[in-house]
Design an enzyme around this catalytic site. Structure first.
Site, PDB file in Angstrom:
ATOM      1  CB  SER A 180      -0.967  -0.039   1.190  1.00  0.00           C
ATOM      2  OG  SER A 180      -1.988   0.916   1.043  1.00  0.00           O
TER       3      SER A 180
ATOM      4  CG  ASP B 224      -6.045  -2.821  -4.176  1.00  0.00           C
ATOM      5  OD1 ASP B 224      -6.682  -1.855  -3.697  1.00  0.00           O
ATOM      6  OD2 ASP B 224      -4.808  -2.945  -4.062  1.00  0.00           O
TER       7      ASP B 224
ATOM      8  CG  HIS C 245      -5.531  -2.378  -0.388  1.00  0.00           C
ATOM      9  ND1 HIS C 245      -4.604  -2.161  -1.383  1.00  0.00           N
ATOM     10  CD2 HIS C 245      -5.123  -1.624   0.677  1.00  0.00           C
ATOM     11  CE1 HIS C 245      -3.692  -1.305  -0.953  1.00  0.00           C
ATOM     12  NE2 HIS C 245      -3.983  -0.977   0.292  1.00  0.00           N
TER      13      HIS C 245
END
Length: 319
Positions: A163, A262, A294
């Site tokens: 991320s 995601d 995600h």
């Protein structure tokens, strides 16, 4: 009397009018431990006294009993959390790095960095860069941390992150490639579900929903990086923009991992495609897990797909 709320950025945090920040998730911590129950030992070391920042080191327990000649691949890990939440000390990352180190038989250094909104971007990038230089200061065997001096193979250094941490990993490799006089040799970077974005979708399959796009823009522009002149087209966020050039990326190989559900999936794929087309001479490997969201590998680490990705990540480090 409880302070009045000035603003909320769900699900991450709440900001009060008196300036206090309340993080709503990602605040739990777990202590480091020299208990070899899980075959991995860990300890915390301050790398930035001025900002009270530490790294958490993870080492296979068996390595503590071996000589200084027992060199291991070195993984520098950068946690995610939208530049706002989480830390190397959270159960999420402590447990994950424990499994990676156990499986890859490597030394891992998980980096703490200053977070928004108290310290907005670019503070996180500055801190991670400082930590990387601090780690490489051990390359001659005379740094302040014995574990790094004795066990880190500086010919096999990897950066990894998910991320926001995946985003930071890319930029650190770019900086390492640019700052050649520092001789920071990075073998590879693992860019996992990277938080890359921009004002416009990268292709017709990228997120088109205005509410979703504006929600991500709000997090970046109002809390993570309020000083960005170009908003979500800030080069730190929009790495796939027309002005970006990856030819100087300072590593030999890149693992790009994306998840089908995601919101960042198309950005991640566009990043990999751009790497393959540019003049950078390294190799790119893309791992796409359909039907997953995600950081699924952190949220459900024992699932078949998470274990499959762990194996791929380990192969990237030891291969």
């Amino acid at each position: 009397m409880e302070s009045e709320i000035a603003s909320e950025f769900l699900p991450f945090c709440r900001i009060y009018k008196d300036g206090r920040v309340e993080r709503l998730i990602g605040t739990d911590t777990i202590p480091a431990s020299l208990d070899p129950t899980y075959d991995v030992v860990s300890k915390d070391v301050i790398y930035s006294p001025e900002n009270n920042l530490s790294v958490r080191l993870f080492l296979p327990h068996k390595s503590t009993k071996l000589t200084a000649g027992n060199k291991l691949p070195l993984l520098i890990y950068i946690h995610g959390g939208a530049w706002i939440i989480e830390s190397p000390f959270s159960p999420l990352y402590h447990n994950y790095l424990t499994e990676v180190v156990k499986s890859a038989n490597c030394l891992a250094v998980s980096v703490q960095y200053r977070r928004a909104p108290e310290d907005p971007v670019p503070a996180a990038y500055e801190d991670v860069w400082s930590a990387i230089q601090w780690i490489f200061a051990h390359s001659n065997g005379s740094g302040p941390v014995d574990w790094i001096n004795k066990h880190a193979d500086f010919g096999k250094v990897f950066l990894g992150g998910d991320s926001a941490g995946g985003n930071i990993s890319h930029h650190m490799a770019m900086k390492a490639g640019k700052e050649k006089k520092l001789d920071l040799k990075i073998k590879g970077i693992a860019v996992v579900h990277p938080a890359f974005w921009g004002t416009d979708p990268v292709d017709e399959y990228d997120v088109q929903d205005k509410e979703t796009r504006s929600g991500i823009a709000e997090i970046w522009e109002k809390i993570a990086s309020p000083n960005s002149v170009n908003g979500t087209d800030d080069p730190l966020f929009n790495v796939n923009g027309s002005g970006s050039d990856f030819s100087g990326l300072g590593c030999d190989k890149v693992l790009v991992a994306v998840a089908g559900k995601d919101v960042f999936v198309r950005q991640g794929l566009a990043y990999a495609a751009k790497l393959e087309k540019c003049e950078w001479e390294g190799t790119v490997e893309v791992v796409e897990e359909e039907g997953e969201d995600h950081v699924f590998h952190l949220q459900n680490p024992k699932s078949d797909k998470a274990l499959k990705f762990l194996k791929k990540f380990v192969e990237f480090i030891i291969g």
